[in-house]
Design an enzyme around this catalytic site. Sequence first.
Site, mmCIF file in Angstrom:
data_model
loop_
_atom_site.group_PDB
_atom_site.id
_atom_site.type_symbol
_atom_site.label_atom_id
_atom_site.label_comp_id
_atom_site.label_asym_id
_atom_site.label_seq_id
_atom_site.Cartn_x
_atom_site.Cartn_y
_atom_site.Cartn_z
ATOM 1 N N ARG A 123 0.846 -1.193 0.000
ATOM 2 C CA ARG A 123 0.000 0.000 0.000
ATOM 3 C C ARG A 123 0.877 1.238 0.000
ATOM 4 O O ARG A 123 2.039 1.203 0.374
ATOM 5 C CB ARG A 123 -0.917 0.006 1.232
ATOM 6 C CG ARG A 123 -2.040 -1.019 1.124
ATOM 7 C CD ARG A 123 -2.966 -0.983 2.327
ATOM 8 N NE ARG A 123 -3.614 0.306 2.468
ATOM 9 C CZ ARG A 123 -3.452 1.126 3.509
ATOM 10 N NH1 ARG A 123 -2.678 0.788 4.510
ATOM 11 N NH2 ARG A 123 -4.070 2.272 3.548
ATOM 12 N N LYS A 162 3.167 -7.098 12.186
ATOM 13 C CA LYS A 162 2.447 -7.275 10.919
ATOM 14 C C LYS A 162 2.734 -8.665 10.328
ATOM 15 O O LYS A 162 3.882 -9.031 10.097
ATOM 16 C CB LYS A 162 2.859 -6.167 9.940
ATOM 17 C CG LYS A 162 2.061 -6.207 8.650
ATOM 18 C CD LYS A 162 2.046 -4.870 7.941
ATOM 19 C CE LYS A 162 1.509 -4.997 6.531
ATOM 20 N NZ LYS A 162 1.272 -3.741 5.872
ATOM 21 N N ARG A 181 -1.256 5.876 13.352
ATOM 22 C CA ARG A 181 -0.196 5.220 14.108
ATOM 23 C C ARG A 181 -0.463 5.381 15.590
ATOM 24 O O ARG A 181 -1.046 6.377 16.028
ATOM 25 C CB ARG A 181 1.187 5.746 13.718
ATOM 26 C CG ARG A 181 1.412 7.166 14.094
ATOM 27 C CD ARG A 181 2.781 7.660 13.661
ATOM 28 N NE ARG A 181 2.799 9.102 13.792
ATOM 29 C CZ ARG A 181 2.941 9.725 14.943
ATOM 30 N NH1 ARG A 181 3.119 9.060 16.055
ATOM 31 N NH2 ARG A 181 2.906 11.051 14.999
HETATM 32 C C1 BTN Z 1 0.402 -3.766 2.355
HETATM 33 O O1 BTN Z 1 1.163 -2.833 2.055
HETATM 34 O O2 BTN Z 1 0.157 -4.043 3.527
HETATM 35 C C2 BTN Z 1 -0.250 -4.569 1.258
HETATM 36 C C3 BTN Z 1 0.633 -5.689 0.795
HETATM 37 C C4 BTN Z 1 0.022 -6.539 -0.285
HETATM 38 C C5 BTN Z 1 0.994 -7.544 -0.841
HETATM 39 C C6 BTN Z 1 0.349 -8.482 -1.808
HETATM 40 S S1 BTN Z 1 1.363 -9.855 -2.217
HETATM 41 C C7 BTN Z 1 0.250 -10.317 -3.461
HETATM 42 C C8 BTN Z 1 -0.201 -9.053 -4.147
HETATM 43 N N1 BTN Z 1 0.714 -8.671 -5.183
HETATM 44 C C9 BTN Z 1 1.329 -7.527 -4.917
HETATM 45 O O3 BTN Z 1 2.175 -6.971 -5.654
HETATM 46 N N2 BTN Z 1 0.922 -7.040 -3.740
HETATM 47 C C10 BTN Z 1 -0.078 -7.897 -3.138
#
Ligand code: BTN
Length: 321
Positions: free
Chosen positions: A120, A185, A318
């Site tokens: 994100r 996390k 946060r």
């Molecule tokens: C975050 O930042 O918390 C979200 C992370 C999401 C990661 C997943 S892995 C599968 C899918 N492909 C990606 O490139 N991102 C999501």
Amino acid sequence: MKSKVLISLLSDGRVHSGESLAAKMGVSRTAIWKQIRRAMEEGFVIDTIRGRGYQLVSDVDLLDFDDILSSVAEEYRSAISLRVLDEVDSTNAEVVRAGHSGTHDIPVVIADCQTAGRGRRGRNWSSPRGENLYLSLGLTFDGGFSVLDGLSLVLGVAVADALEGLGAREIGLKWPNDIFIERAKLGGILIELQGELQEGVVQVICGIGINVHMKSAEGVDQAWSSLDQAVSGQQWCRNEIAGALISAVLNAADVFTRFGFGHFREAWQQRDIFQGKPIAARGGEISGIGAGIDETGNYLLDTDTGLVPVRAGEISLREVL
Ligand code: BTN
């Protein structure tokens, strides 16, 4: 992974002679030796036992199309078009590229590693080979973008429920949809919207990353955990986790379509890691006590001037320690 066939033959942990491996793979014993060396370069620990053969010492958890599909709830198996890839830039990007096939199948992409995993807020998502789960689904909804309010929180609830169903305990959610365990996390969800496919029909790419076996994470600047680390005494299998997540997400999407976000609000609040905690938003511009979410999924801060809603995508929250 170039040595996948060899590794799956060795994955029972027994000693296999070069001769039997060569026969099974239809290659020479010299070719087997070369593949053993390549697998070792890829990080697998393989013992050579004089006069007997080879034994895989490191744990492996290979992705397998059939095992994933059989872990998906029966009612959804024929609804999805599943692809299991060795490597991809991003499973989300791959679902977008696959486009709308013209069939009614729901595209689902899983990869053993991502070379440009996306998180994100434009961050990278650490995606080492063979260790974690990288999964994306292309979901379609009727009714335009306005029907999607709260969907990202719903998906967090679905993922948390699925992980608990497999044996993880007390999965928390950090607004909007980070997956937490023991204050660290464990995973994240990246929702990306595509333009309307036809009038009123929108496609939502739901990307889920769950840390399963990861032991180290370079460049990750926050407390993180993995299922192996947080849940002792359990052998985690990525195929089984994938099947459970796919089923949970598709079920949640169905229920969301029929009953809306309200149906999930309480379940989300139960998992809210900020509830009752002093938190700051908009880079410290507002601070207050975490007070859950409103009926559209905005986060509520209980401040000196009353409840202030914080919109998804607008800012991050946060905890003030
Ligand atoms: C975050 O930042 O918390 C979200 C992370 C999401 C990661 C997943 S892995 C599968 C899918 N492909 C990606 O490139 N991102 C999501």
